[in-house]
Structures are given as structure tokens and as C-alpha cells.
Design an enzyme around this catalytic site. Sequence first.
Site: not given
Ligand code: SD4
Length: 331
Positions: A86, A188, A206, A216-219, A239-240, A242
Amino acid sequence: MTSRRSFIKTAALGAGVISTGQSLQSAVVENQHKSVPMNKPLVLSTWDFGLKANVDAWAILSAKGRALDAVEAGVKVAENDLHSLSVGLAGLPDREGHTTLDACIMDEHYNCGSVAFLEKIKNPISVARMVMEKTPHIMLVGSGAQQFALENGFTLDDYKNPEAQKAYEAWLVEKQYKPVINIENHDTIGMIAMDMQGNLSGACTTSGLAYKVRGRVGDSPIIGAGLYVDNEIGAATATGTGEEVIRIAGTHLVVELMRQKYSPYEACKEAVMRMVKIRKEKTKDFQVGFIALNKAGEFGAYCLQPGFNYAVFSNNIANELFKSDSYYPEQ
Ligand code: SD4
């Protein structure tokens, strides 16, 4: 606002202590947060692999180093782990089989740097730092970020994690996009630290959500979503899923709540409650967790689903794993 006092729980100092850099296996500490100010320096990071990352960060902090250097060195431990599914190049790929990386870093002067959708570079966090220090910009993405990295001494790395490849091949059979809470959705590494000078910094890195749409781009690389640091107030990282963190500008919200005198724990909880208010029953299907630290050295965390934990290292906490309180109860 719920009274601060009502959230204060007894700090069980010493319980579940993990010896520094030795065995990193230990019971999780059940008390979820400490409203007792910790001695400087102090470092917090998400999930249990934060225990290993904290050790490298602590080496810098305890030698009176800068929080910025500590968080960069700390999260690099996860980026360099050739088995982490991850974070870093070992991470699970997108739908087309490519691992793409997101990272950001922020210091005590509101300087920040970020990279997103970066491929084949081992340490995106160091590229993010270089964006911060060597360019007038904050964020570089995709091939531009890679080009910048190569021009600045990084090398292409074609490493492919066999475990990630195997998981991807299994996923290809059905090609269903259903991230499993606390499994594909997690890990993350977000790290926030206060150095001996009392300055705050943070880093977040991450490989993002497994089997995401290409591009795709997350938070995690977005300042104010996956990470925010205000050296007058505090720092937070997330985390989680995004998309859900971006929707509420999660870590900026947490820091602004701390500005309004919410404790770190209350601020993380309030941000999760904002998510619940907006997303209602949809919150059953994803995980988000926040960790936060204020200028007094108080820290806390809160998450949606049970299962989130975070690692803390300070003079009075010898690298312990804390279990976060969650909105949804444990089954
Ligand atoms: C995301 N926040 O790319 C990240 C993934 C993540 O723990 O946090 N995983 O959305």
C-alpha cells in the site's frame, strides 16, 4: 462542542510498551488518545507499520533534528519496504497493472510539496520535498513529476512486487472494484511530528487505492486533505478512502477545529462526524481515519470503522500502538 473534559481518559503510560527498534510486536494500547501534553519531541504515524517508521523519525528527533527531516526519513521506511502492498513501488497497482504513487510533505513555515500519479520512482516523498524546496510550485503530477525527479538525481526503478502481481492477477478474474475496508483501503502512511524546538511537520505517502482507475489521485498528496500543518496550531494526517477525505478538506478541517480549541481527539471526531452528516449510510462502506497533534503536544485520533490504529513515539511513550476510537462499534 462536547466538553473537552468529557473526552479526557486516563493515560495508561507504560501499558503495552514496545521497546524501541527491537521487537515491534506488542499489545495495542487501549486508551485512544492522550490529552496530557507529551514532552517534546514527539512523532505519530498511521497504522502498525508506523512503529517501524517512527524509529527512523525518532533517531532524528532525539538528536535535536528538524521535524521535517524526521517525517521524510520516517515515511521512507514504508516506501522502501519491498513487501508493502500500500506504500511505494511494492504497492498494489491500478486497473491496468501499474503502481502509481502519491505523496506530500509540509513544514513549519507553510512550505509544502507534492507529487501525484508518479510511476517508477522509489521515494516519492523525497521528490515531493524537492518540489517544495527547488521549485516555485507545490504539486507535480504524472510524467512531469517523473521528469522532474529524473532531472534531480532520482533513477527509474522497475521493481514489481510479486505479491502485488499475484493479487492483481487474481483481481483480473472478476475485475470488481470493491475495496475491502481496512484491507485494500488502508495503509497509507501519514506521519506528523514535533521537534525539540516545538516545530511541526508532516508527510504522507501511498500507492493509493488498489485497482483504481488509471490516473486517479487520492487525498494523500493534497495539502489540506491528506495532510495539513499549521505551526501555530497543530498538524493532522488522514488515511482511508481519499475521495471522502477530499470532500471535507479533512486535515485542514481538523486543524481549524483545533484552532477553535477542540482537542486533537475531538477535532478528529468532529471531522468524522461531518462525513457522517454528509454521507449518511454510505459511511458504512468505507474507512477514514485521522490522527492529529497540537502545539501543546496533545494528540488523538478518530475513525469511521473499527480497526484503525496508530503509532506514537515520545520521551514518555516508547513507540506504542494506539487503537483509535471509531464511529461504528466493533462487532
Ligand atoms: C487514497 N487515502 O489514495 C489513500 C488510501 C489510504 O490507507 O489511505 N489508504 O485514497
